[in-house]
Every structure is written in structure tokens, then in C-alpha cells.
Motif scaffolding. Structure first.
Motif, PDB file in Angstrom:
ATOM      1  N   GLY A  31     -50.722   2.264 -45.192  1.00 26.92           N
ATOM      2  CA  GLY A  31     -49.890   1.711 -44.395  1.00 26.92           C
ATOM      3  C   GLY A  31     -49.289   0.892 -44.274  1.00 26.92           C
ATOM      4  O   GLY A  31     -49.105   0.377 -43.423  1.00 26.92           O
ATOM      5  N   THR A  32     -49.211   0.585 -45.421  1.00 26.59           N
ATOM      6  CA  THR A  32     -47.456  -0.604 -45.810  1.00 26.59           C
ATOM      7  C   THR A  32     -46.848   0.038 -47.289  1.00 26.59           C
ATOM      8  O   THR A  32     -47.138   0.948 -47.622  1.00 26.59           O
ATOM      9  CB  THR A  32     -48.781  -2.184 -46.269  1.00 26.59           C
ATOM     10  OG1 THR A  32     -49.490  -1.233 -47.597  1.00 26.59           O
ATOM     11  CG2 THR A  32     -48.876  -2.213 -45.174  1.00 26.59           C
ATOM     12  N   PHE A  33     -45.837  -0.380 -47.050  1.00 22.17           N
ATOM     13  CA  PHE A  33     -44.413   0.253 -48.260  1.00 22.17           C
ATOM     14  C   PHE A  33     -43.745  -1.133 -48.923  1.00 22.17           C
ATOM     15  O   PHE A  33     -43.623  -1.650 -48.198  1.00 22.17           O
ATOM     16  CB  PHE A  33     -43.363   0.617 -47.225  1.00 22.17           C
ATOM     17  CG  PHE A  33     -43.803   2.236 -46.618  1.00 22.17           C
ATOM     18  CD1 PHE A  33     -43.343   3.801 -47.229  1.00 22.17           C
ATOM     19  CD2 PHE A  33     -44.789   1.960 -45.750  1.00 22.17           C
ATOM     20  CE1 PHE A  33     -43.809   4.666 -46.394  1.00 22.17           C
ATOM     21  CE2 PHE A  33     -45.026   3.324 -44.396  1.00 22.17           C
ATOM     22  CZ  PHE A  33     -44.130   4.962 -45.444  1.00 22.17           C
ATOM     23  N   THR A  34     -43.859  -0.643 -50.170  1.00 22.93           N
ATOM     24  CA  THR A  34     -43.026  -1.654 -51.016  1.00 22.93           C
ATOM     25  C   THR A  34     -41.727  -1.003 -51.622  1.00 22.93           C
ATOM     26  O   THR A  34     -42.138   0.491 -52.463  1.00 22.93           O
ATOM     27  CB  THR A  34     -43.755  -1.039 -52.246  1.00 22.93           C
ATOM     28  OG1 THR A  34     -45.276  -1.893 -51.797  1.00 22.93           O
ATOM     29  CG2 THR A  34     -43.455  -2.957 -53.697  1.00 22.93           C
ATOM     30  N   GLU A  35     -41.013  -1.772 -51.688  1.00 21.62           N
ATOM     31  CA  GLU A  35     -39.870  -2.102 -52.411  1.00 21.62           C
ATOM     32  C   GLU A  35     -39.568  -1.613 -53.166  1.00 21.62           C
ATOM     33  O   GLU A  35     -39.561  -2.194 -54.060  1.00 21.62           O
ATOM     34  CB  GLU A  35     -38.429  -1.959 -50.992  1.00 21.62           C
ATOM     35  CG  GLU A  35     -37.361  -1.766 -50.886  1.00 21.62           C
ATOM     36  CD  GLU A  35     -36.245  -1.634 -52.046  1.00 21.62           C
ATOM     37  OE1 GLU A  35     -36.141   0.023 -52.556  1.00 21.62           O
ATOM     38  OE2 GLU A  35     -36.131  -2.109 -52.930  1.00 21.62           O
ATOM     39  N   VAL A  36     -38.994  -0.310 -54.194  1.00 20.67           N
ATOM     40  CA  VAL A  36     -38.485  -0.191 -55.538  1.00 20.67           C
ATOM     41  C   VAL A  36     -37.717   0.471 -56.295  1.00 20.67           C
ATOM     42  O   VAL A  36     -37.374   1.204 -57.008  1.00 20.67           O
ATOM     43  CB  VAL A  36     -39.940   0.962 -55.886  1.00 20.67           C
ATOM     44  CG1 VAL A  36     -41.391  -0.041 -55.540  1.00 20.67           C
ATOM     45  CG2 VAL A  36     -39.948   2.124 -55.293  1.00 20.67           C
ATOM     46  N   ALA A  37     -36.511   0.987 -55.423  1.00 20.15           N
ATOM     47  CA  ALA A  37     -35.631   1.237 -55.956  1.00 20.15           C
ATOM     48  C   ALA A  37     -34.829   0.542 -56.094  1.00 20.15           C
ATOM     49  O   ALA A  37     -34.477   1.731 -57.697  1.00 20.15           O
ATOM     50  CB  ALA A  37     -34.120   1.368 -54.486  1.00 20.15           C
ATOM     51  N   VAL A  38     -34.582  -0.829 -56.816  1.00 21.06           N
ATOM     52  CA  VAL A  38     -33.764  -1.058 -58.106  1.00 21.06           C
ATOM     53  C   VAL A  38     -35.276  -0.781 -59.466  1.00 21.06           C
ATOM     54  O   VAL A  38     -34.875  -0.290 -60.588  1.00 21.06           O
ATOM     55  CB  VAL A  38     -34.299  -2.789 -58.312  1.00 21.06           C
ATOM     56  CG1 VAL A  38     -33.432  -2.919 -59.072  1.00 21.06           C
ATOM     57  CG2 VAL A  38     -32.699  -3.324 -57.731  1.00 21.06           C
ATOM     58  N   LYS A  39     -35.947  -0.735 -59.034  1.00 22.30           N
ATOM     59  CA  LYS A  39     -37.162  -0.209 -60.306  1.00 22.30           C
ATOM     60  C   LYS A  39     -36.959   0.749 -60.147  1.00 22.30           C
ATOM     61  O   LYS A  39     -37.233   1.333 -61.977  1.00 22.30           O
ATOM     62  CB  LYS A  39     -38.297  -1.100 -59.710  1.00 22.30           C
ATOM     63  CG  LYS A  39     -39.799  -0.591 -60.915  1.00 22.30           C
ATOM     64  CD  LYS A  39     -40.797  -1.027 -59.845  1.00 22.30           C
ATOM     65  CE  LYS A  39     -42.433  -0.145 -60.809  1.00 22.30           C
ATOM     66  NZ  LYS A  39     -44.130  -0.349 -60.414  1.00 22.30           N
ATOM     67  N   MET A  40     -36.465   1.880 -59.685  1.00 17.23           N
ATOM     68  CA  MET A  40     -36.930   3.268 -60.078  1.00 17.23           C
ATOM     69  C   MET A  40     -35.566   3.704 -60.109  1.00 17.23           C
ATOM     70  O   MET A  40     -35.651   4.803 -60.457  1.00 17.23           O
ATOM     71  CB  MET A  40     -37.552   3.863 -58.714  1.00 17.23           C
ATOM     72  CG  MET A  40     -39.215   3.375 -58.225  1.00 17.23           C
ATOM     73  SD  MET A  40     -40.314   3.848 -60.244  1.00 17.23           S
ATOM     74  CE  MET A  40     -39.711   5.452 -59.848  1.00 17.23           C
TER      75      MET A  40
END
Length: 499
Positions: free
Chosen positions: A142-151
Motif C-alpha cells: 500500500g505504499t510507494f518509494t520514489e526511486v527515479a534518480v536511483k534507477m
């Protein structure tokens, strides 16, 4: 998209009852929850795997909403899920930032849909750090983690107008295409631990002002090609895929539309089979004259817009195909606006052409358009975004209220790959009991002006009797087809997984 044209579509309003076998009957759903102002983009997908389609909506000022669907009732869970304001900045910092695209895709293959969101800086001077793309990884809890920079998909200072998840190289994971109106388009290959931009290497780094892109195997040669709609007087592109290398052959196909004025250009595109011949066709909403390219299945197209009833110039933005009345013919909703007010069109397919049957309650979009059967009753409903209107700037969800008998004349096909993931770009064809082709649909790769969906492919059948469902996957080995026979249309969802 704020500027407007003096010229607009000249097709006169025609009452729905004049043409429609089934009445055009749409009703607004939960405006107290869903009608948040300044909406730009939307994306449907079952992020919590409970069997109901949920809805992400992106807005001006960096705001992102997630509406969880429980039995057809929506609740805003963005803050609980860890979404909300882009980058965690304050609303004052984010005010010049618009969230211009949204798309779901299980990029890490863990069985949970992740969410990509692209931005545009609408202010002056140097863009703030928040003007980048965001990739929210779904935890499955039910939760999200922002990973754009990492990916590696943050794309600073881009103006992202369409995002497409698809397995471009056939290696079993989802890659990400990013249409950038500020610079060269990006093609991010998924390497498992991150993404690498290969657009320049493979010939997809178009530097024109790209707004829309529609991926499909248009020539049936076993790989994905791309139609690209370009703004600000630019010509459109058609990128033919030849063993992973792309060449723009739009001039040869007469799909480039040369000679446009600076305030004209292609905007949103949508793929469907409007004439049920089994070949994929492309509708292009434009600043100018709309385009309807009839495909021959071999990679050639003919513009039949005028002959089919799409006449006049306009300020058209988004368009999406959908068979609202389950008669077996694809209809299309077109978002047109001028003077910052919507002047939409809803074109019903008569089998001989298209007629506008819009009703006042449907005239609510200046940007995003997307169909989805959110209440699972067998007919498709309509999601619209509006950002600029003084009176209508909000997100609107419209429930399609077909009669019970008409709702049952449909079948929906959820297409999964061999790993059980959604398979964007796959093709679905339907045949009757005698083997007659009833039509073709494309598993969504993004349309409707920067909108997206991960949901079953909907067919109106228009008649009784069992049908055969044929799914064609685009794989590293080319086109792979499998069939399921004896499917009884009753408004239900049929899941087909690649063998």
C-alpha cells in the motif's frame, strides 16, 4: 497547451438520440472526492491487486492523487501511500511545476504496479530541482518509494508529455519511452538494476517537440514501431523498427504532415481498429486538422479523416478509442478546447462514418481522456482531465449507464505475459463462432494525451454466441499467437497468460 486557436472543429452538435442505437447516458461519479481542480493526466491500474481498477491523477502545481477503488467506490489514499507533492517540496516551490504524464508499469517484475510521473516547468528562469521525472516503486503493502534518480530515469528539466512502458527488446522486462517536448526523446532500456538511455544509439532521439507516441507492430513483422506526434509546426514521425534500429519513414508513408504553421502540430494519438478489418489504425488529435490513418496491416496508411466525418480545424489535444455502446464498433472521444474552455467531441461509429453524439455532461476535458470499466459492469466508463477552464478545471469520472442487456454484450481480455505481467503492445482479435473476424484491439501503450491504463482490453460484441479470443504477443522470437475458444460474452473478464 495554454494557447488557443481561433479556428476550431466545425462539426455541428447533433443530439445523441438522432444516431445512437443505445442512448448516450453518462453520469458524474463522486465529484466530492474525484473532482479535484487543475487535473492534467491520469492512469488506470490495479495497484493493490484487489481486482478493482484504481486511478492515479496528476495535476498542476506538483500534486499527485491516488484514488483507491473498492467495489466501485473511490477514496484518496495518496498521502497514506507516500505520494502527494512531487519531491516532498512545498506547494509554493511546486507552483510552476505541472505533472504532465502518468503511467503504470511493473518495471521490477515483482507483481506490483509501479507508477511513473513526468513533469513540465511552467515558470520562467532556471527550473527548480523538482522539475524531473518520478518513479514510484510499489512495495505491495500500500505504499510507494520514489526511486527515479536511483534507477536513472529522473530526466532533469524535461517536459515529459507521454510515457510508455513496453518490452522493446523482448528480454522479459519493461523498458520506458519518454516523449520530451523540451529536447530529445528518451528510450530507457531496463537492465534489471537500472535503466540506460539508448535513444541516440537506436535512432529514437527525436529532437522535435514531441507530445504523443503510440507503439504497435503496425507492419506485423514481429517488433514494435512507433508513431510520434510533434508540436509547434514540426512534422510527425513514424519510426520503423528493423532489428532494433529505428528509421523515420513518415515522409515515404505521407504521414509527416509538412507545411504546418508554427501553432499547428500533432498532439495525442490513439490506436484502434475502427473498421474491424484486423489491422491497426491511428487517430491523431492535432492543433489543426485531425488525422485518421487507416492501416493496411503491412505498414502503409491512408488518411481517411475527412471521408469518415472528421472535418474542420481545431485545438484538439487528447483522443481515445472505446466502444461505449457495445455494438462492436469503436467510437472515439476527442478533447478539443479554445479560449481555455472545452469543446469536446464524442464520435459514434456508425459503420459508415462517425457522427458527433456528445452530451453536455461529457464536455469536460481540455487534456486527458481514458476509458475504463471501473465498476466491472461490462460497459466502459470515461475519465477526463481539465486544467484551464474557469468553470470546469477538474478531474471528472463519468459512469456509462448502458442498459443491462447491452452491458452483457461485451467481453474483456486481460493479457499477461509468461511471467504473469501485463503485456503492453500485444494484440487481441475476436472471432465469432463461424470464424469471422469481429475486430482487433491493442493492449494499451499510452494514449488519450499523456494518459495510460493497465487494464483488460474491452470488446463490444453486439450479438450473442460464443467467441474465440486470439492474442498475439510481440516477443524476441517475433509474433507469437495463442487462442482461447468458446468464450461467452457476458460482460466478464477473461485472463489469457502467455504459454
Amino acid at each position: 497547451m495554454r494557447k488557443s486557436l481561433v479556428l476550431f472543429a466545425a462539426l455541428a452538435f447533433v443530439p445523441a438520440s438522432t444516431f445512437a442505437a443505445e442512448a448516450v447516458n453518462f453520469a458524474v461519479v463522486q465529484p466530492e472526492v474525484l473532482a479535484v481542480t487543475d487535473a492534467l493526466s491520469s492512469a488506470w491500474g490495479d495497484y493493490d491487486n484487489d481486482g478493482d481498477l484504481d486511478l492515479a491523477v496528476a495535476y498542476e502545481y506538483g500534486i499527485l492523487k491516488l484514488f483507491q477503488n473498492t467495489g466501485g467506490v473511490f477514496a484518496d489514499v495518496a498521502d497514506k501511500a507516500g505520494l502527494g507533492l512531487a519531491g516532498g517540496a512545498s506547494a509554493d516551490v511546486l507552483k510552476p511545476i505541472e505533472l504532465r504524464s502518468a503511467a503504470w508499469g511493473d518495471y521490477d517484475g515483482d507483481g506490483h504496479l509501479d507508477l511513473y510521473v513526468g513533469t513540465r516547468f511552467a515558470g520562467t528562469g532556471k527550473p527548480p530541482a523538482q522539475n524531473r521525472s518520478y518513479l514510484y516503486r510499489n512495495s505491495g503493502k500500500g505504499t510507494f518509494t520514489e526511486v527515479a534518480v536511483k534507477m536513472g530515469v529522473d530526466a532533469p528539466a524535461a517536459s515529459v508529455r507521454q510515457a510508455s512502458f513496453l518490452d522493446l527488446d523482448g528480454d522479459g522486462d519493461l523498458d520506458l519511452f519518454m516523449a520530451d517536448r523540451n529536447g530529445a526523446n528518451r528510450m530507457f532500456r531496463n537492465d534489471g538494476t537500472g535503466f540506460v538511455d539508448i535513444a541516440e544509439k537506436v535512432g529514437l532521439a527525436d529532437k522535435r517537440f514531441t507530445v504523443g507516441v503510440c507503439w504497435a507492430d503496425y507492419d506485423k513483422d514481429g517488433d514494435f514501431d512507433a508513431f510520434v506526434a510533434n508540436q509547434d509546426g514540426g512534422t510527425d514521425a513514424f519510426y520503423k523498427n528493423d532489428k532494433g534500429q529505428f528509421t523515420d519513414i513518415a515522409p515515404q508513408l505521407k504521414m509527416d504532415q509538412p507545411g504546418r504553421a508554427k501553432d499547428e502540430g500533432g498532439v495525442g494519438c490513439s490506436v484502434g481498429d475502427y473498421d474491424n478489418d484486423g489491422n491497426l489504425d491511428i487517430f491523431v488529435a492535432t492543433y489543426g486538422e485531425n488525422l485518421l490513418y487507416r492501416g493496411d496491416g503491412k505498414g502503409a496508411f491512408t488518411n481517411v479523416a475527412s471521408a469518415m466525418g472528421f472535418t474542420g480545424k481545431g485545438h484538439n489535444v487528447g483522443a481515445s478509442w472505446g466502444d461505449y455502446d457495445n455494438d462492436g464498433l469503436l467510437d472515439i472521444f476527442v478533447a478539443d478546447y479554445h479560449d481555455n474552455e472545452p469543446h469536446n467531441f464524442f464520435f459514434r461509429n456508425t459503420g459508415k462514418g462517425f457522427v458527433n453524439v456528445i452530451t453536455p455532461v461529457m464536455n469536460g476535458s481540455d487534456h486527458g481522456v481514458q476509458w475504463a470499466d471501473f465498476d466491472k459492469d461490462g460497459d466502459i466508463d470515461l475519465s477526463l482531465t481539465n486544467a484551464f477552464s474557469k468553470t470546469l478545471a477538474r478531474h471528472v469520472l463519468l459512469r456509462n449507464d448502458l442498459g443491462p442487456a447491452a452491458r452483457k454484450k461485451s467481453v474483456q481480455v486481460m493479457v499477461l505475459d509468461a511471467k504473469g505481467k501485463f503485456a503492453p503492445g500485444a494484440e487481441v482479435r475476436l472471432y465469432d463462432g463461424n470464424g469471422k473476424l469481429l475486430g482487433a484491439r491493442l493492449v494499451n501503450t499510452g494514449d488519450g494525451y499523456n494518459t495510460h491504463s493497465v487494464m483488460p482490453v474491452h470488446f463490444g460484441v453486439g450479438a450473442d454466441g460464443p467467441v474465440t479470443v486470439e492474442v498475439t504477443y510481440i516477443t524476441a522470437k517475433g509474433r507469437v499467437t495463442q487462442r482461447e475458444t468458446g468464450v461467452q460474452p457476458a460482460g466478464q473478464v477473461v485472463t489469457i497468460k502467455q504459454k
